[in-house]
Design an enzyme around this catalytic site. Structure first.
Site, short mmCIF file in Angstrom:
data_model
loop_
_atom_site.label_atom_id
_atom_site.label_comp_id
_atom_site.label_asym_id
_atom_site.label_seq_id
_atom_site.Cartn_x
_atom_site.Cartn_y
_atom_site.Cartn_z
N TYR A 33 0.82 -1.20 0.00
CA TYR A 33 0.00 0.00 0.00
C TYR A 33 0.86 1.26 0.00
O TYR A 33 2.08 1.19 0.22
CB TYR A 33 -0.97 -0.01 1.19
CG TYR A 33 -0.36 0.34 2.54
CD1 TYR A 33 0.47 -0.56 3.21
CD2 TYR A 33 -0.60 1.57 3.14
CE1 TYR A 33 1.02 -0.24 4.45
CE2 TYR A 33 -0.06 1.90 4.37
CZ TYR A 33 0.75 0.99 5.02
OH TYR A 33 1.30 1.32 6.25
N GLU A 183 11.67 2.24 14.40
CA GLU A 183 10.84 3.35 13.90
C GLU A 183 9.55 3.40 14.72
O GLU A 183 9.34 2.58 15.61
CB GLU A 183 10.53 3.16 12.41
CG GLU A 183 9.84 1.85 12.09
CD GLU A 183 9.70 1.57 10.60
OE1 GLU A 183 9.66 2.51 9.79
OE2 GLU A 183 9.63 0.37 10.25
N1 PDD Z 1 2.80 5.06 7.37
N2 PDD Z 1 7.43 3.74 8.99
C1 PDD Z 1 6.29 3.04 8.97
C2 PDD Z 1 6.24 1.74 9.68
C3 PDD Z 1 5.15 3.55 8.30
O1 PDD Z 1 4.02 2.83 8.27
C4 PDD Z 1 5.23 4.82 7.67
C5 PDD Z 1 4.07 5.41 6.92
C6 PDD Z 1 6.45 5.52 7.72
C7 PDD Z 1 6.64 6.87 7.07
O2 PDD Z 1 6.67 6.75 5.66
P1 PDD Z 1 6.21 7.95 4.71
O3 PDD Z 1 6.98 9.14 5.11
O4 PDD Z 1 6.52 7.48 3.36
O5 PDD Z 1 4.71 8.13 4.96
C8 PDD Z 1 7.53 4.95 8.38
C9 PDD Z 1 1.62 5.53 6.64
C10 PDD Z 1 1.47 7.00 6.69
C11 PDD Z 1 0.40 4.77 7.15
O6 PDD Z 1 0.53 3.57 7.34
O7 PDD Z 1 -0.66 5.36 7.32
#
Ligand code: PDD
Length: 287
Positions: A33, A183
Site C-alpha cells: 500500500y 521506527e
Molecule cells: N505510514 N514507517 C512506517 C512503519 C510507516 O508505516 C510509515 C508510513 C512511515 C513513514 O513513511 P512515509 O513518510 O513514506 O509516509 C515509516 C503511513 C502514513 C500509514 O501507514 O498510514
C-alpha cells in the site's frame, strides 16, 4: 457523505465497491500500500510514493497494475470526484483473487492484481493542533518480520502498538530491537542532539519513508548536520529534541518518551523549523 472510490478500473460509490473473499490481500496479507497526502487539492510527494510502490511490488514479484501516469490520473480523479481539499489517498495493490485459498502465488497471467484507492478527508491536515504541544510515545519491542522496507498491509502489530500506547495514555509507540529504536508504528523516528539530526540508517529494518527522504534533503540543504545511525531509548530521552515523520503527520515533535520529558518537554526548534520547510517546499512541488 458517500465517497467515490476506485476498484479495478471502476469509480464507484463506496457502498457498491466489492472485492472477492478469495483476495490474497484479505486471506494472506499479500498486498502492498501507499498513503499520499493531499494539501489544497494537490498531491504531496506523489513521485516518491509511486516509486516506492514499484519497489514494493518488485520485491514481492507482484505485477504492476498500471503505469505511474495512470496512477496519477486515478489519484487526481479521486481528488476531483470527492472534492478533496486536505486529506489522504490510500492505495492498495494485492496479488488478486485466485478463486480459492492456496499458499502458492497464482500465475499473474491468469490472476490480475487487485487495485483499490480511496480518499480520507482531513480538513486542516497541516494545521494539526498536536504540533503546538508535541506528542508522547512509549517504547515497545519490535516483533515485526524482517522486510519492513516493503510497505505491506501486514499492519496487525503496528495496530497493537498503537493500542498499547493508548492503554498507557500515550499518543504512539516507538519500536525497539536489540536495544535500538527501529521506527514508530507508522512513522520514522528521529532525535536531535546539539545541531545534529540523528535517525536510523536505511536497511530492511525500517520503511524507507518518503517524508524522511525529503526532510533529510531539506535539512542538509539548510546546512543542518544529519547522522544516519541507530539510537537507544536512553539516548533519545537525553536528547535535546525528538520527532517523527510520515505522509500523514509530516514532521511532528515528540516531547515525552516512556514518561520522561525530552529536552524542555516542549516542541523543539529544529523539528518545528523542519516542519515549516517541509510543508512550504512540498506545497510548492505538489502535483
Ligand atoms: N505510514 N514507517 C512506517 C512503519 C510507516 O508505516 C510509515 C508510513 C512511515 C513513514 O513513511 P512515509 O513518510 O513514506 O509516509 C515509516 C503511513 C502514513 C500509514 O501507514 O498510514
Amino acid at each position: 457523505m458517500s465517497r467515490t472510490v476506485y476498484v479495478n478500473g471502476n469509480y464507484l460509490p463506496e457502498e457498491e465497491a466489492k472485492i472477492s473473499i478469495f483476495d490474497r490481500g484479505f486471506l494472506m496479507a499479500d498486498g502492498v500500500y501507499e498513503v499520499t497526502s493531499v494539501l489544497g487539492g494537490k498531491l504531496i510527494d506523489f513521485d516518491g510514493h509511486a516509486k516506492r510502490l514499484q519497489r514494493s511490488l518488485g520485491e514481492l514479484d507482484m505485477a504492476t497494475p498500471c503505469s505511474t501516469e495512470e496512477l496519477l490520473d486515478i489519484h487526481r480523479a479521486l481528488v476531483e470526484k470527492n472534492a478533496l481539499v486536505d486529506g489522504m489517498i490510500y492505495l492498495q495493490v494485492t496479488r488478486g483473487a485466485a478463486g480459492d485459498r492456496d499458499f502458492a502465488f497464482p500465475d499473474p497471467e491468469q490472476v490480475p492484481s487487485t487495485l483499490v484507492l480511496f480518499t480520507q478527508s482531513k480538513p486542516g491536515l497541516a494545521e494539526d493542533p498536536k504540533v503546538a504541544k508535541g506528542i508522547s510515545v512509549i517504547s515497545i519491542e519490535d516483533i515485526r518480520w524482517g522486510r519492513r522496507d516493503i510497505k505491506t498491509v501486514q499492519l496487525l502489530y503496528p495496530s497493537m502498538g498503537k493500542m498499547m500506547a493508548k492503554a498507557a495514555g500515550a499518543d504512539d509507540a516507538w519500536m525497539v530491537e536489540e536495544g535500538a529504536v527501529t521506527e514508530g508504528t507508522s512513522n520514522n523516528a528521529y532525535i536531535v542532539k546539539g545541531n545534529k539530526i540523528i535517525t536510523r540508517a536505511l536497511s530492511h529494518d525500517i520503511l524507507h519513508g518518503i517524508t524522511r527522504a525529503a526532510v533529510l534533503r531539506f535539512a542538509r540543504e539548510a546546512q543542518m548536520e544529519v547522522e544516519e545511525r541507530s539510537f537507544s531509548i536512553d539516548e533519545a530521552q537525553a536528547a535535546d529534541e525528538a520527532f517523527i515523520t510520515s505522509a500523514s503527520s509530516f514532521v511532528m515533535p515528540v516531547v515525552e518518551i516512556d514518561g520522561a520529558k525530552v529536552g524542555s518537554g516542549t516542541p523543539g526548534r529544529v523539528a518545528l523549523r523542519l516542519r515549516e520547510i517541509y510543508l512550504e517546499e512540498s506545497r510548492k512541488a505538489a502535483r
